[in-house]
Motif scaffolding. Structure first.
Motif, PDB file in Angstrom:
ATOM      1  N   VAL A  54      20.625   0.988   1.357  1.00 53.41           N
ATOM      2  CA  VAL A  54      19.264   0.497   1.142  1.00 53.41           C
ATOM      3  C   VAL A  54      18.433   1.609   0.507  1.00 53.41           C
ATOM      4  N   GLY A  55      17.430   1.215  -0.228  1.00 49.58           N
ATOM      5  CA  GLY A  55      16.543   2.180  -0.873  1.00 49.58           C
ATOM      6  C   GLY A  55      15.184   2.218  -0.215  1.00 49.58           C
ATOM      7  N   VAL A  56      14.519   3.356  -0.323  1.00 51.08           N
ATOM      8  CA  VAL A  56      13.146   3.490   0.173  1.00 51.08           C
ATOM      9  C   VAL A  56      12.320   4.191  -0.899  1.00 51.08           C
ATOM     10  N   THR A  57      11.056   3.882  -0.929  1.00 57.23           N
ATOM     11  CA  THR A  57      10.146   4.545  -1.870  1.00 57.23           C
ATOM     12  C   THR A  57       8.745   4.527  -1.285  1.00 57.23           C
ATOM     13  N   GLY A  58       7.923   5.428  -1.773  1.00 54.77           N
ATOM     14  CA  GLY A  58       6.557   5.547  -1.280  1.00 54.77           C
ATOM     15  C   GLY A  58       6.139   7.000  -1.234  1.00 54.77           C
ATOM     16  N   ALA A  59       5.004   7.248  -0.593  1.00 50.33           N
ATOM     17  CA  ALA A  59       4.546   8.624  -0.419  1.00 50.33           C
ATOM     18  C   ALA A  59       5.579   9.412   0.377  1.00 50.33           C
ATOM     19  N   GLU A  60       5.672  10.714   0.100  1.00 51.00           N
ATOM     20  CA  GLU A  60       6.732  11.517   0.711  1.00 51.00           C
ATOM     21  C   GLU A  60       6.701  11.451   2.230  1.00 51.00           C
ATOM     22  N   GLN A  61       5.522  11.555   2.815  1.00 55.22           N
ATOM     23  CA  GLN A  61       5.415  11.519   4.277  1.00 55.22           C
ATOM     24  C   GLN A  61       5.874  10.161   4.808  1.00 55.22           C
ATOM     25  N   THR A  62       5.470   9.091   4.120  1.00 54.19           N
ATOM     26  CA  THR A  62       5.861   7.745   4.549  1.00 54.19           C
ATOM     27  C   THR A  62       7.355   7.525   4.374  1.00 54.19           C
ATOM     28  N   GLN A  64       9.699   9.785   4.444  1.00 50.97           N
ATOM     29  CA  GLN A  64      10.402  10.530   5.490  1.00 50.97           C
ATOM     30  C   GLN A  64      10.401   9.755   6.801  1.00 50.97           C
ATOM     31  N   ALA A  65       9.277   9.109   7.086  1.00 48.23           N
ATOM     32  CA  ALA A  65       9.203   8.306   8.318  1.00 48.23           C
ATOM     33  C   ALA A  65      10.157   7.112   8.241  1.00 48.23           C
ATOM     34  N   LEU A  66      10.245   6.506   7.057  1.00 54.65           N
ATOM     35  CA  LEU A  66      11.178   5.394   6.880  1.00 54.65           C
ATOM     36  C   LEU A  66      12.622   5.850   7.064  1.00 54.65           C
ATOM     37  N   ALA A  89      17.663  -0.735  -9.028  1.00 53.55           N
ATOM     38  CA  ALA A  89      18.858  -0.368  -8.264  1.00 53.55           C
ATOM     39  C   ALA A  89      19.415  -1.579  -7.515  1.00 53.55           C
ATOM     40  N   ILE A  90      18.548  -2.440  -7.022  1.00 48.10           N
ATOM     41  CA  ILE A  90      19.006  -3.639  -6.314  1.00 48.10           C
ATOM     42  C   ILE A  90      19.707  -4.585  -7.283  1.00 48.10           C
ATOM     43  N   LYS A  91      19.129  -4.785  -8.457  1.00 51.40           N
ATOM     44  CA  LYS A  91      19.733  -5.675  -9.451  1.00 51.40           C
ATOM     45  C   LYS A  91      21.038  -5.112  -9.996  1.00 51.40           C
ATOM     46  N   ASP A  92      21.150  -3.771 -10.018  1.00 55.93           N
ATOM     47  CA  ASP A  92      22.389  -3.123 -10.474  1.00 55.93           C
ATOM     48  C   ASP A  92      23.407  -2.973  -9.351  1.00 55.93           C
ATOM     49  N   ARG A  93      23.052  -3.453  -8.146  1.00 57.78           N
ATOM     50  CA  ARG A  93      23.940  -3.462  -6.976  1.00 57.78           C
ATOM     51  C   ARG A  93      24.248  -2.059  -6.448  1.00 57.78           C
ATOM     52  N   ASP A  94      23.348  -1.110  -6.715  1.00 57.78           N
ATOM     53  CA  ASP A  94      23.491   0.208  -6.109  1.00 57.78           C
ATOM     54  C   ASP A  94      23.099   0.163  -4.635  1.00 57.78           C
ATOM     55  N   VAL A  95      22.139  -0.687  -4.314  1.00 53.96           N
ATOM     56  CA  VAL A  95      21.724  -0.916  -2.932  1.00 53.96           C
ATOM     57  C   VAL A  95      21.559  -2.416  -2.741  1.00 53.96           C
ATOM     58  N   ILE A  96      21.579  -2.875  -1.487  1.00 52.48           N
ATOM     59  CA  ILE A  96      21.448  -4.316  -1.242  1.00 52.48           C
ATOM     60  C   ILE A  96      19.993  -4.727  -1.045  1.00 52.48           C
ATOM     61  N   GLY A  97      19.102  -3.760  -0.916  1.00 49.04           N
ATOM     62  CA  GLY A  97      17.688  -4.048  -0.732  1.00 49.04           C
ATOM     63  C   GLY A  97      16.945  -2.748  -0.479  1.00 49.04           C
ATOM     64  N   GLY A  98      15.673  -2.854  -0.119  1.00 44.82           N
ATOM     65  CA  GLY A  98      14.926  -1.633   0.127  1.00 44.82           C
ATOM     66  C   GLY A  98      13.529  -1.902   0.648  1.00 44.82           C
ATOM     67  N   LEU A  99      12.867  -0.803   0.993  1.00 42.76           N
ATOM     68  CA  LEU A  99      11.515  -0.849   1.531  1.00 42.76           C
ATOM     69  C   LEU A  99      10.611   0.058   0.712  1.00 42.76           C
ATOM     70  N   ALA A 100       9.459  -0.461   0.332  1.00 38.55           N
ATOM     71  CA  ALA A 100       8.441   0.334  -0.352  1.00 38.55           C
ATOM     72  C   ALA A 100       7.223   0.396   0.549  1.00 38.55           C
ATOM     73  N   LEU A 125      13.571  -5.672   9.875  1.00 36.16           N
ATOM     74  CA  LEU A 125      13.195  -4.267  10.017  1.00 36.16           C
ATOM     75  C   LEU A 125      11.847  -4.004   9.357  1.00 36.16           C
ATOM     76  N   GLY A 126      11.637  -4.592   8.177  1.00 38.61           N
ATOM     77  CA  GLY A 126      10.358  -4.423   7.485  1.00 38.61           C
ATOM     78  C   GLY A 126       9.206  -4.986   8.287  1.00 38.61           C
ATOM     79  N   ASN A 127       9.410  -6.125   8.923  1.00 35.12           N
ATOM     80  CA  ASN A 127       8.357  -6.715   9.755  1.00 35.12           C
ATOM     81  C   ASN A 127       8.040  -5.828  10.959  1.00 35.12           C
ATOM     82  N   THR A 128       9.085  -5.231  11.536  1.00 36.73           N
ATOM     83  CA  THR A 128       8.873  -4.342  12.690  1.00 36.73           C
ATOM     84  C   THR A 128       8.075  -3.106  12.291  1.00 36.73           C
ATOM     85  N   LEU A 129       8.459  -2.505  11.161  1.00 35.11           N
ATOM     86  CA  LEU A 129       7.748  -1.305  10.693  1.00 35.11           C
ATOM     87  C   LEU A 129       6.307  -1.626  10.320  1.00 35.11           C
ATOM     88  N   ALA A 130       6.100  -2.790   9.703  1.00 37.87           N
ATOM     89  CA  ALA A 130       4.739  -3.180   9.334  1.00 37.87           C
ATOM     90  C   ALA A 130       3.885  -3.403  10.580  1.00 37.87           C
TER      91      ALA A 130
END
Length: 344
Positions: A54-62, A64-66, A89-100, A125-130
Motif C-alpha cells: 500500500v502507498g501513503v502520501t501527505g505531510a512528512e509528520q502525517t 510517519q504517523a500513517l 502506482a495503483i493503476k500500474d499495480r505497484d500497490v493495491i491501494g493507499g492513503l493520502a 483502516l482509512g475510516n478508523t484513522l479518520a
C-alpha cells in the motif's frame, strides 16, 4: 458330519495381503481428506492482509504517523510524493491501494478489481484513522469492477470453468481416442478445445454478464492459455501414468489450485506460503492473467503467462515421453511378430 476345510498357507497369505491393501487404501483416503480440509480451511482461517503493498502520501509528520499505524506483517508501506503519484502506482499495480493524509481528513485510494478484500480492509483502516482525527475518509475506487457486475461475481466464478475446461476434455479425449495411436489426436483436441472454450467463456463473461472489461481477444487468449496448461498437463499425466495420473493431477488442481488461486480475494489475502503455491499452480496463474487482461490493460500479465507457458511445456514433455515410449513398444511388438516362427 463333514470336516471344515483347513485354510491353506496360500489362502492365508492372500487374506493378509488384502487386509494390508485395505488398510493402506483407508489410510490414504483419510490423508487425502485431511489434505483437502487443510487446503480449504487453513487459508481461510489465516486469511487477511499479508505484506499487502500500500502507498501513503501527505505531510512528512502525517506520513510517519500513517507508517506507524500500518507497521507490521499485514502491510508493506511505500511512500509517494503526492496523490497523483500514488494513483499512478495503483493503476500500474505497484500497490493495491493507499492513503493520502491531510489536515482535512483521509483520502483512501483503492483498486477493487485488484483485491476486493484488500480494498475493503484498507477502506476500514482509512475510516478508523479518520475517526481518530475526528474527520471523515473519502474513498476513490480507481479500478473498480464493471458497473454490470460491481462485486466481481462473474470473475470469481471463472475458476471452476477453467479447471473443468482443462480436466473434462482430457477425460473424454482419453476415452474416445485411447492408447498411443490416439495420443496426437488427444493433443490436437485439447489445443482446439482450449481456444474455443476460452473464446466462449470470455464472450459470456464480457458480453453476457458484463463481468470483464478488457480487450476481448487478449482476455480470451489468456483464458485459453490457462485451460491449455491444465488440459495438456492432464493428457500428459494420463498418457504416461494412466488414469491414476490424471486423477492425481485433477485432485491437486481442484483441492489445492482452486482454493489457493486467490481469484475472489487477490493473492495477498492468503498467507505467504499458500499464496506462492497458489500462483505457481495453473488456476492461480490463470486467474492472475485474467485479472491483468480484464481490468489492467495487461499490466502484470507477464509472470502468470510465463507460469502457464511452463505448465504447457511440462505437458508437452510428458506427452513426448509417452509418445516415444508408445512408439518403442509398438515397434518391439511389430518386430516380435515378424520374427516369430510361422507354424508348419
Amino acid at each position: 458330519m463333514s470336516e471344515q476345510p483347513t485354510p491353506t498357507a496360500e489362502t492365508q497369505a492372500a487374506g493378509s495381503g488384502a487386509a494390508r491393501k485395505l488398510v493402506a487404501v483407508l489410510l490414504g483416503l483419510t490423508a487425502a481428506v485431511i489434505l483437502m480440509l487443510c487446503a480449504f480451511a487453513l487459508p481461510s482461517i489465516n486469511s487477511g492482509p499479508h505484506n499487502m503493498p500500500v502507498g501513503v502520501t501527505g505531510a512528512e509528520q502525517t506520513t510517519q504517523a500513517l507508517r506507524q499505524n500500518l507497521d507490521g506483517d499485514q502491510w508493506d508501506v511505500i511512500a509517494y510524493d503526492d496523490a497523483d503519484a500514488l494513483a499512478s502506482a495503483i493503476k500500474d499495480r505497484d500497490v493495491i491501494g493507499g492513503l493520502a493524509a491531510s489536515a482535512t481528513g483521509i483520502e483512501v485510494y483503492t483498486a477493487t478489481a485488484a483485491s476486493p478484500m484488500g480494498s475493503s480492509a484498507l477502506t476500514g483502516l482509512g475510516n478508523t484513522l479518520a475517526a481518530q482525527q475526528q474527520s471523515k475518509a473519502t474513498v476513490h475506487d480507481l479500478v473498480p469492477y464493471p458497473e454490470d457486475d460491481p462485486r466481481g461475481a462473474g470473475f470469481s466464478a471463472a475458476g471452476f470453468p477453467m479447471i473443468f475446461g482443462g480436466m473434462i476434455p482430457a477425460v473424454l479425449l482419453a476415452r474416445l481416442f485411447p492408447g498411443h495411436t490416439g495420443l496426437r489426436t488427444r493433443l490436437t483436441g485439447a489445443v482446439l478445445f482450449s481456444l474455443l472454450a476460452g473464446a466462449a467463456v470470455t464472450a459470456f463473461l464480457q458480453y453476457g454478464t458484463g463481468s470483464l472489461a478488457g480487450d476481448y481477444w487478449f482476455t480470451a487468449l489468456g483464458l485459453s492459455l490457462g485451460m491449455a496448461a491444465l488440459s495438456m498437463t492432464f493428457i500428459g499425466l494420463e498418457a504416461l501414468v494412466g488414469f491414476a495420473g490424471l486423477g492425481l493431477g485433477a485432485a491437486v488442481m481442484m483441492f489445492l489450485g482452486n482454493p489457493l488461486s486467490g481469484l475472489a480475494t487477490g493473492p495477498h489475502w492468503l498467507p505467504d506460503g499458500w499464496s506462492t503455491l497458489g500462483q505457481i499452480l495453473p488456476p492461480g496463474a490463470a486467474g492472475s492473467l485474467l485479472r491483468a487482461n480484464a481490468y489492467f490493460d495487461g499490466i502484470g500479465a507477464m509472470s502468470p503467462a510465463l507460469t502457464l507457458a511452463a505448465w504447457v511445456t511440462l505437458g508437452l514433455i510428458l506427452i513426448l515421453i509417452a509418445d516415444r515410449r508408445g512408439a518403442k513398444t509398438t515397434l518391439t511388438a511389430t518386430t516380435t511378430t515378424e520374427t516369430a516362427p510361422t507354424p508348419a
